[in-house]
Design an enzyme around this catalytic site. Structure first.
Site, PDB file in Angstrom:
ATOM      1  N   GLU A 280       0.823  -1.211   0.000  1.00  0.00           N
ATOM      2  CA  GLU A 280       0.000   0.000   0.000  1.00  0.00           C
ATOM      3  C   GLU A 280       0.858   1.263   0.000  1.00  0.00           C
ATOM      4  OE1 GLU A 280      -4.148   0.311   2.106  1.00  0.00           O
ATOM      5  OE2 GLU A 280      -2.597   0.955   3.515  1.00  0.00           O
ATOM      6  N   GLU A 283       2.259   1.726  -3.396  1.00  0.00           N
ATOM      7  CA  GLU A 283       1.164   2.113  -4.285  1.00  0.00           C
ATOM      8  C   GLU A 283       0.853   3.595  -4.129  1.00  0.00           C
ATOM      9  OE1 GLU A 283      -3.566   1.093  -5.202  1.00  0.00           O
ATOM     10  OE2 GLU A 283      -2.545   0.117  -3.514  1.00  0.00           O
ATOM     11  N   CYS A 300      -8.555  -2.147   3.733  1.00  0.00           N
ATOM     12  CA  CYS A 300      -8.399  -3.226   4.719  1.00  0.00           C
ATOM     13  C   CYS A 300      -9.720  -3.696   5.310  1.00  0.00           C
ATOM     14  CB  CYS A 300      -7.496  -2.769   5.867  1.00  0.00           C
ATOM     15  SG  CYS A 300      -5.861  -2.258   5.353  1.00  0.00           S
ATOM     16  N   SER A 320      -7.343   1.558  -2.612  1.00  0.00           N
ATOM     17  CA  SER A 320      -6.105   0.814  -2.824  1.00  0.00           C
ATOM     18  C   SER A 320      -6.468  -0.555  -3.381  1.00  0.00           C
ATOM     19  CB  SER A 320      -5.350   0.658  -1.506  1.00  0.00           C
ATOM     20  OG  SER A 320      -4.353  -0.326  -1.618  1.00  0.00           O
ATOM     21  N   LYS A 359     -15.604 -10.075   7.504  1.00  0.00           N
ATOM     22  CA  LYS A 359     -14.532 -10.920   6.968  1.00  0.00           C
ATOM     23  C   LYS A 359     -15.075 -12.262   6.493  1.00  0.00           C
ATOM     24  CE  LYS A 359     -10.918  -8.219   7.919  1.00  0.00           C
ATOM     25  NZ  LYS A 359     -10.060  -7.635   6.867  1.00  0.00           N
ATOM     26  N   GLU A 362     -16.149 -11.453   3.130  1.00  0.00           N
ATOM     27  CA  GLU A 362     -14.967 -11.171   2.321  1.00  0.00           C
ATOM     28  C   GLU A 362     -14.275 -12.453   1.859  1.00  0.00           C
ATOM     29  OE1 GLU A 362     -11.040  -8.335   2.822  1.00  0.00           O
ATOM     30  OE2 GLU A 362     -11.552  -9.683   4.460  1.00  0.00           O
ATOM     31  N   GLU A 367     -13.024 -12.497  -6.048  1.00  0.00           N
ATOM     32  CA  GLU A 367     -11.847 -11.669  -6.331  1.00  0.00           C
ATOM     33  C   GLU A 367     -10.692 -11.952  -5.378  1.00  0.00           C
ATOM     34  OE1 GLU A 367     -15.634  -9.122  -6.857  1.00  0.00           O
ATOM     35  OE2 GLU A 367     -14.801 -10.502  -5.374  1.00  0.00           O
ATOM     36  N   CYS A 504     -11.238  -1.951  14.248  1.00  0.00           N
ATOM     37  CA  CYS A 504     -11.443  -3.381  14.477  1.00  0.00           C
ATOM     38  C   CYS A 504     -11.613  -3.736  15.949  1.00  0.00           C
ATOM     39  CB  CYS A 504     -10.272  -4.173  13.907  1.00  0.00           C
ATOM     40  SG  CYS A 504      -9.968  -3.860  12.156  1.00  0.00           S
TER      41      CYS A 504
END
Length: 595
Positions: A280, A283, A300, A320, A359, A362, A367, A504
């Site tokens: 990141e 990037e 994230c 990102s 999550k 996710e 992907e 989190c």
């Protein structure tokens, strides 16, 4: 602030004039019971459990919304009050699925606790009960209307805090239920899976979709190599499930427990966080130097990513392309680790222990896979891990402290602070600043991006470059920030967004905290402190100085943002529709993107 004098249960006290009777009573240790009340989120006096008797008033009053006034005389424990509260509770229980022993909230249910405290021994009111199917349409959240007490907490947090608004009251009278519009499943509406509805529910009407049995099955399979990884925020909250004070750091005991559960390897998602910072950070530098899309926004938090896909698709190119840390580590486990240890990736099962219900969603995204394998196979919440430890009869509190396995268990202080709002930003700045200047930072603590303010701003000097950054937590704050950017009011280079308020550490999969404790404890601050303490205790506190990160780039990835790194560690996003309408402007169908 001006104070007023009131009397509560024969105690004469002075309190700020903006207090409610509930706040005044609790300030002197008088605990008026509540169910619907949630400070600054759900103050609606719906459940009627907080009734008190006020001198001069004809009827009992709801203390959670009753402002104090000079000379007020309040009684919280008269026969009339006790009988009213008990009758209210019995009425609630009469239409409640009372299979408490098999409920996920058995032992920490606020309704169950009140029934015990108020001495409810039987339910005199018998009649029709709400009959509704359990909603299992979401990959993350299970909704059981038969346990719902209509307190409205989930509605308020979804609408007013997260500004997602997929939950509301539908129908009227006895037929009132809480759920998505048109009786849709929660997996068939633009829910972001953040789980904040679960976090505030006082009963078992909302819970995570458990994967415990699948993980036990994998551990018991001799043909499977089961690898577990733990997110930074888990170590700051897991101890609460075993009676330890809020904010107790239990990293070593957690690792010891995971080994005793039978996992073959115990790795740290903090390593994935260090890896994320490398990808990141570079990037961001590439975008800054080459006219890339700005502001770059962190990716994230899967709840935030889905929120963006549904509600702000015009910002998808700003995200990102980095996978989240546990997905990065999952990809590395099934490639680098598999290759080094001569294990076929098909025989590896990656289990992520996360503070987050999003999550779960996710991990199922197409992907986030490589070479035909999902990067992560199963996600367990902090609560689910606690259940497994208890089921295995492990004496958690008396476990020794053990270390993560090498190589993918080595991490830095930068990786651990990912769990608190502002942590990703600070970790990135520690690395990017030194990469740009070629000099070691004198002070690596970027205090200006810490704290629990909804939106934080700072300008950071990176050599000759002045980088404007912002941090937002909770999608309601994210919405405010994005609207300011769209209007041209604000301009930034780099933004961190976390879906959950506080980041989190207060994710939807963390241990439940009662409304009473929420009123007196700063959950975000207490748990975040554990992470910052671990950061300070680390010998290495910058991601680019992690020797194992250097090793993996040298042996496998080449360099940050290399072709191989992009193949394994980066991803893309998709625009998701919300509620298409037909030519008559009538509701048609929500877009379902779950499996």
């Amino acid at each position: 602030m001006k104070k007023v004098t009131i009397t509560i249960d024969n105690q004469v006290i002075q309190v700020p004039e903006n207090y409610t009777v509930l706040e005044a009573a609790r300030s002197i240790g008088i605990d008026i019971p509540t169910l619907c009340y949630l400070k600054e989120i759900n103050e609606v006096a719906a459940c009627r459990m907080c009734l008190v008797e006020v001198e001069g008033a004809r009827n009992l009053q709801t203390s959670c919304v009753l402002p104090v006034r000079e000379g007020m005389v309040v009684r919280t424990n008269t026969k009339k009050v006790r009988e009213a509260r008990k009758a209210t509770l019995e009425l609630l229980l009469s239409n409640h699925n009372r299979e408490c022993l098999t409920c996920t909230r058995n032992g920490n249910c606020e309704l169950q606790t009140l029934a015990d405290e108020l001495g409810v021994k039987d339910i005199p009111f018998e009649g029709e009960k709400t009959v509704a199917p359990v909603d299992t349409s979401s990959p993350s959240i299970v909704r059981d209307p038969q346990k719902c007490i209509l307190c409205g907490r989930c509605v308020s947090v979804c609408q007013n805090v997260q500004t997602v608004g997929v939950l509301d009251f539908t129908n009227r009278g006895f037929k009132t239920v809480v759920g998505p519009a048109f009786d849709k499943g929660i997996g068939n509406v633009p829910c972001i899976n953040c789980g904040q509805c679960i976090a505030v529910c006082p009963v078992g009407a909302l819970r995570e979709k458990e994967s415990i049995d699948y993980v036990w099955e994998a551990i018991d399979d001799p043909n499977k190599h089961v690898v577990v990884q733990t997110a930074p925020a888990v170590r700051a909250a897991l101890g609460e499930e075993f009676g330890l004070p809020m904010g107790t750091r239990v990293t070593g005991k957690m690792v010891a427990a995971l080994r005793r559960l039978g996992f073959d390897k115990v790795f740290d998602t903090d390593f994935g966080a260090d890896l994320t910072i490398m990808e990141e950070g570079y990037e961001l530098l590439h975008r800054l130097k080459n006219g890339g899309k700005l502001p770059m926004i962190t990716s994230c938090s899967p709840g935030w990513v889905k929120f963006c896909e549904h509600y702000y698709p015009e910002f998808l190119d700003n995200l990102s392309t980095c996978k989240s840390p546990h997905e990065m580590l999952g990809a590395i486990i099934k490639s680098y680790y598999a290759e080094k240890n001569n294990i076929d990736p098909k025989d590896i099962v990656v289990v992520s222990i996360m503070p987050c219900t999003a999550k779960k969603y996710e991990s199922q995204r197409e992907e986030l896979s490589h070479a035909g394998y999902q990067d992560v196979d199963y996600v367990l919440t902090t609560r689910e891990l606690a259940k497994m430890i208890k089921e295995a009869r492990i004496d958690f509190v008396n476990l020794p402290n053990e270390d993560f396995d090498e190589v993918l268990g080595e991490s830095t202080g930068a990786g651990v602070i990912f769990g608190a709002t502002g942590g990703v930003m600070e970790a990135a700045l520690r690395t990017v600043a030194e990469v740009v200047t070629g000099k070691e930072l004198e002070n690596i603590d970027f205090e200006q991006v810490r704290g629990t303010e909804g939106i934080k701003e700072a300008e950071v000097k990176l050599g000759d470059l002045a980088v404007k950054v912002a941090v937002a937590h909770g999608t309601g704050n994210a919405r405010k920030l994005l609207e300011q950017i769209k209007s041209g009011e604000k301009e930034y280079h780099f933004i961190e967004i976390m879906a959950c308020p506080g980041g989190c550490v207060t994710g939807g999969g963390q241990p439940h905290v009662s409304a009473k404790d929420r009123m007196t404890k700063d959950i975000m601050k207490e748990r975040a402190k554990a992470l910052y303490d671990e950061d300070k205790a680390k010998e290495i506190r910058k991601s680019h100085e992690n020797p194992m990160i250097k090793k993996i780039y040298k042996e496998f990835l080449g360099e940050p943002n290399s072709h191989k790194a992009h193949e394994l560690l980066h991803t893309h996003y998709v625009e998701r529709k919300n509620y298409p309408v037909d030519e008559e402007n009538k509701y048609k169908e929500y877009f379902c993107d779950c499996k």
